[in-house]
Design a protein around this motif. Structure first.
Motif, mmCIF file in Angstrom:
data_model
loop_
_atom_site.group_PDB
_atom_site.id
_atom_site.type_symbol
_atom_site.label_atom_id
_atom_site.label_comp_id
_atom_site.label_asym_id
_atom_site.label_seq_id
_atom_site.Cartn_x
_atom_site.Cartn_y
_atom_site.Cartn_z
ATOM 1 N N LEU A 1 2.898 8.411 0.454
ATOM 2 C CA LEU A 1 3.504 7.305 -0.276
ATOM 3 C C LEU A 1 2.590 6.815 -1.399
ATOM 4 O O LEU A 1 1.386 7.105 -1.406
ATOM 5 N N HIS A 2 3.185 6.050 -2.321
ATOM 6 C CA HIS A 2 2.453 5.504 -3.461
ATOM 7 C C HIS A 2 2.568 3.979 -3.488
ATOM 8 O O HIS A 2 3.101 3.414 -4.438
ATOM 9 N N PRO A 3 2.090 3.292 -2.488
ATOM 10 C CA PRO A 3 2.163 1.821 -2.498
ATOM 11 C C PRO A 3 1.130 1.230 -3.451
ATOM 12 O O PRO A 3 0.010 1.734 -3.556
ATOM 13 N N ASP A 4 1.495 0.150 -4.123
ATOM 14 C CA ASP A 4 0.561 -0.470 -5.057
ATOM 15 C C ASP A 4 -0.740 -0.865 -4.372
ATOM 16 O O ASP A 4 -1.834 -0.646 -4.922
ATOM 17 N N ALA A 5 -0.641 -1.446 -3.189
ATOM 18 C CA ALA A 5 -1.855 -1.891 -2.492
ATOM 19 C C ALA A 5 -2.746 -0.704 -2.136
ATOM 20 O O ALA A 5 -3.974 -0.776 -2.261
ATOM 21 N N GLY A 6 -2.131 0.390 -1.687
ATOM 22 C CA GLY A 6 -2.916 1.570 -1.347
ATOM 23 C C GLY A 6 -3.568 2.191 -2.565
ATOM 24 O O GLY A 6 -4.737 2.615 -2.523
ATOM 25 N N ILE A 7 -2.831 2.255 -3.690
ATOM 26 C CA ILE A 7 -3.409 2.859 -4.899
ATOM 27 C C ILE A 7 -4.487 1.956 -5.473
ATOM 28 O O ILE A 7 -5.438 2.434 -6.106
ATOM 29 N N ALA A 8 -4.370 0.643 -5.265
ATOM 30 C CA ALA A 8 -5.429 -0.262 -5.713
ATOM 31 C C ALA A 8 -6.762 0.107 -5.057
ATOM 32 O O ALA A 8 -7.809 0.130 -5.720
ATOM 33 N N ILE A 9 -6.732 0.393 -3.774
ATOM 34 C CA ILE A 9 -7.960 0.832 -3.090
ATOM 35 C C ILE A 9 -8.363 2.219 -3.583
ATOM 36 O O ILE A 9 -9.538 2.506 -3.810
ATOM 37 N N ALA A 10 -7.349 3.083 -3.788
ATOM 38 C CA ALA A 10 -7.617 4.465 -4.201
ATOM 39 C C ALA A 10 -8.218 4.547 -5.593
ATOM 40 O O ALA A 10 -8.900 5.534 -5.920
ATOM 41 N N THR A 11 -7.977 3.524 -6.447
ATOM 42 C CA THR A 11 -8.502 3.551 -7.810
ATOM 43 C C THR A 11 -9.664 2.588 -8.012
ATOM 44 O O THR A 11 -10.151 2.431 -9.135
ATOM 45 N N ILE B 1 0.279 -2.107 -13.259
ATOM 46 C CA ILE B 1 -0.318 -3.437 -13.427
ATOM 47 C C ILE B 1 -0.737 -3.999 -12.070
ATOM 48 O O ILE B 1 -1.830 -4.563 -11.914
ATOM 49 N N ASN B 2 0.126 -3.847 -11.071
ATOM 50 C CA ASN B 2 -0.213 -4.323 -9.727
ATOM 51 C C ASN B 2 -1.439 -3.603 -9.185
ATOM 52 O O ASN B 2 -2.287 -4.209 -8.513
#
Length: 671
Positions: free
Chosen positions: A122-132, A372-373
């Motif tokens: 999945l591509h959740p904003d919260a998960g990608i925030a940690i991933a980036t 943005i998120n």
């Protein structure tokens, strides 16, 4: 349906219905189970996984790729290494089971090689925030402990599947991974457990960001967004220009997003730096391009200054994109697809996003809101560090991406065209709106009867809107054109169809009768043409203006003075505007119908009864009567007029023409 498939679809729909879990058409889910082999009659181990291009929220059984697990896992023994891993996608076809099904996606290996019955990516904003986040590995340990592992960035493919499978094998207590720069993957022994684990990762990451994130990660506010009315007025003034710039290489449809997330981001001090870094998740930048174009002026800058600066920035953007391509392209790279931005950010106003149709344009905007998120989350607990530019290029110009693009069906003839149809709620207008939509156009159905217009628009879906407009009112026309521009970015095709008729002799025709018909038809057409021509000229993309005139523009019938004179006025407007607007590549043509009885609003409002009385026949025989007096002896229907409208849009070198659609009335032959 196999029980494993039922569970998979249920899970996919529940996860995909919530944008906090994944973006449109992003991510995938799988289930492993057994089925009967149709050849041997024995049991065979299979994997069902969302195929290439599908969407979790709307996934159906036909959108699943079905593969034999034994053959899929045997590919490990013939894997030629990372440098040739793209070859493995073709190998997936040799692992497919049964007939039909979707094409396997690049993520198939991730699902098949992980030793778990159910897997979500999945591509959740919260998960990608940690991933980036710049310190993503440390944050992952802090937030999740040993339950979730970190996987450094790797382009999706077979090796990434091997990496995740190894983590699952060596760390049996993990429930999933954070994929650096990309997203998350989770697994479970049951579908419910897999879904629970996916949501645990997403919700845990979200809670951590909320509890530990800085309150203003985008920095101090530089200026406030414009008030809504002013903002929309500014957007309407800029959108056609921006659409024209974004359509330099290929025509585009636009979408406006001015929600709080976008407006707040663009009001903050750090937005230029962060926007320049671009997006990170492959699904994001494939839709939004490597970076947006950002207007570097305050919201209250003079409009002329903003327009001039946008032109300068667009030229610079194209040069920068071409340089980006040259930096990373190899002799084997596909040709550059176009150097125009897909996202244009206007501080104080909002975001213009562009695509080959309305849905694509809207989704591109949604993806940038996701970005943005992601930036907000990463900056709140660390600093935003997307994947390297070279990796973005590798994905943007990936052979597999190119193959996916080649599978997109060819565009319909009017794809990316935006049509404004007056009198679109019934009769000729409604038939024209339907035909233009069927040919790929976005359609604005303008009618005094909003209920009728809305009914037609509802038939046509996302690419159609209804607007209420009385064409005798300059204010209502201006407002309707503004709504059209804000909905789609501009206007390319105008059909001046609104009309009415009062059949009376000279002595019975009042000044009010005369004025009303001339206000609606020649004056209304003039006003609509003037306002829409402003938009077309600003776009610099050419266009079409088509007048629905009448046989009566050239034929002198009885008891028809006011209507015939009004139609003759419209017919000459075609010639005058063709001569004036040609320098802007705007073609102006007309259609002269006759005897369009069925479905006609004019005939139903009393004109039909009057004409029937003039000709001494029953009203329900009027269409037949008109047909018999033609050379072809055929009744003219609204669909025939719509066909002529479409034909005129395809005559790229024709302007100033009138086409009779009257089944042959010799007295109305054009001379």
């Amino acid at each position: 349906m196999n029980p494993a498939v039922e569970e998979l679809l249920r899970r996919a729909h529940e996860l995909g219905a919530d944008p906090r879990n994944t973006n449109y058409a992003g991510g995938n889910a799988s289930a492993k189970g057994t089925a009967t082999d149709p050849v041997t009659g024995g049991e065979v181990d299979l994997m069902w996984v969302k195929g290439s291009g599908g969407d979790l929220g709307t996934l159906t059984e036909s959108g699943l790729a079905v593969l034999r697990l034994d053959r899929l896992r045997a590919l490990v023994d013939v894997f030629p290494g990372v440098e040739r891993e793209d070859e493995m996608v073709a190998a997936f076809d040799f692992c497919r089971h049964g007939l039909g099904g979707a094409a396997p996606s690049i993520d198939t290996a991730m699902h098949g090689l992980v030793d778990a019955p159910h897997v979500d990516h999945l591509h959740p904003d919260a998960g990608i925030a940690i991933a980036t986040a710049a310190d993503g590995p440390a944050l992952t340990r802090t937030i999740f402990g040993d339950r979730v592992a970190w996987v450094p960035w790797r382009r999706p493919g077979f090796q990434l599947g091997l990496d995740i499978a190894a983590i699952r094998r060596d760390n049996p207590d993990t429930i999933g991974v954070i994929l650096g720069g990309h997203g998350i993957t989770a697994w479970g022994d049951t579908s419910a457990q897999c879904q629970h684990n996916s949501l645990e990762i997403i919700q845990t990451a979200s809670t951590y960001l909320t509890q530990h994130g800085r309150p203003e990660p985008f920095g101090p506010t530089l200026f406030d967004p414009l008030p809504e009315a002013t903002r929309r007025e500014r957007a309407a003034a800029l959108f056609p220009l921006v659409r024209g710039l974004a359509s330099t290489d290929a025509p585009m449809v636009g979408h406006l997003t001015d929600n709080s997330e976008v407006l707040d981001f663009l009001s903050r001090a750090e937005h230029p730096r962060l926007a320049a870094l671009g997006t990170s998740c492959p699904d994001h930048f494939l839709r939004t391009k490597v970076a947006p174009l950002v207007l570097d002026l305050p919201p209250d800058a003079p409009l002329d200054e903003a327009i001039a600066r946008l032109r300068e920035l667009h030229a610079a953007y194209r040069d920068a994109y071409a340089a980006y391509y040259q930096r990373h392209a190899t002799p084997a790279s596909p040709p550059m697809r176009g150097a125009d931005p897909a996202i244009v950010l206007i501080p104080g106003v909002g975001m213009f996003s562009f695509g080959r149709d309305k849905q694509t344009a809207r989704v591109a905007g949604e993806f940038y809101v996701n970005a943005i998120n992601v930036m907000r989350g990463a900056e709140s607990v660390s600093s935003y560090a997307p994947i390297d530019e070279s990796e973005k290029f590798r994905i943007e110009y990936w052979d597999l991406e190119e193959a996916k693009l080649r599978r997109i069906p060819p565009p319909r003839p009017l794809a990316t065209r935006i049509a404004f149809v007056t009198g679109g709620g019934s009769g000729i207008g409604a038939a024209t709106a339907r035909r233009l939509s069927a040919e790929g156009a976005c359609v604005i159905i303008a009618d005094r009867d909003l209920t009728a217009a809305e009914k037609v628009a509802a038939e046509l879906g996302e690419s159609a809107i209804a607007v209420q407009v009385d064409v005798t009112s300059e204010e209502e026309i201006t407002a309707a054109v503004r709504i059209a521009v804000l909905a789609f970015g501009g206007i390319d095709l105008v059909v001046n169809n609104a009309g009415l008729s009062l059949s009376r002799s000279l002595l019975d025709t009042t000044a009010a009768d005369w004025d009303l018909q001339h206000q609606v038809m020649p004056r209304g057409s003039f006003l609509v043409s003037r306002e829409t021509a402003r938009v077309m000229i600003a776009q610099a993309m050419g266009g079409d203006i088509i007048y629905i005139s009448s046989k009566n523009a050239v034929f002198a019938g009885p008891n028809n003075l006011a209507y015939g004179a009004a139609k003759a006025d419209q017919a000459h407007q075609v010639r005058l505007l063709a001569a004036e607007l040609g320098e802007h590549a705007i073609r102006v043509n007309g259609i002269n119908p006759d005897g369009v009885v069925r479905g006609s609003g004019i005939f139903a409002s009393g004109w039909g009864a009057n004409r029937a009385a003039v000709y001494g026949i029953p009203e329900d025989r009027l269409g037949e009567y008109y047909a018999q007096r033609t050379l072809l002896k055929k009744e003219v229907l609204p669909e025939h007029i719509a066909q002529a409208v479409f034909l005129l849009t395809q005559l790229t070198h024709t302007t100033g023409l009138h086409i009779p659609v009257d089944a042959g009335v010799s007295a109305a032959f054009l001379r």
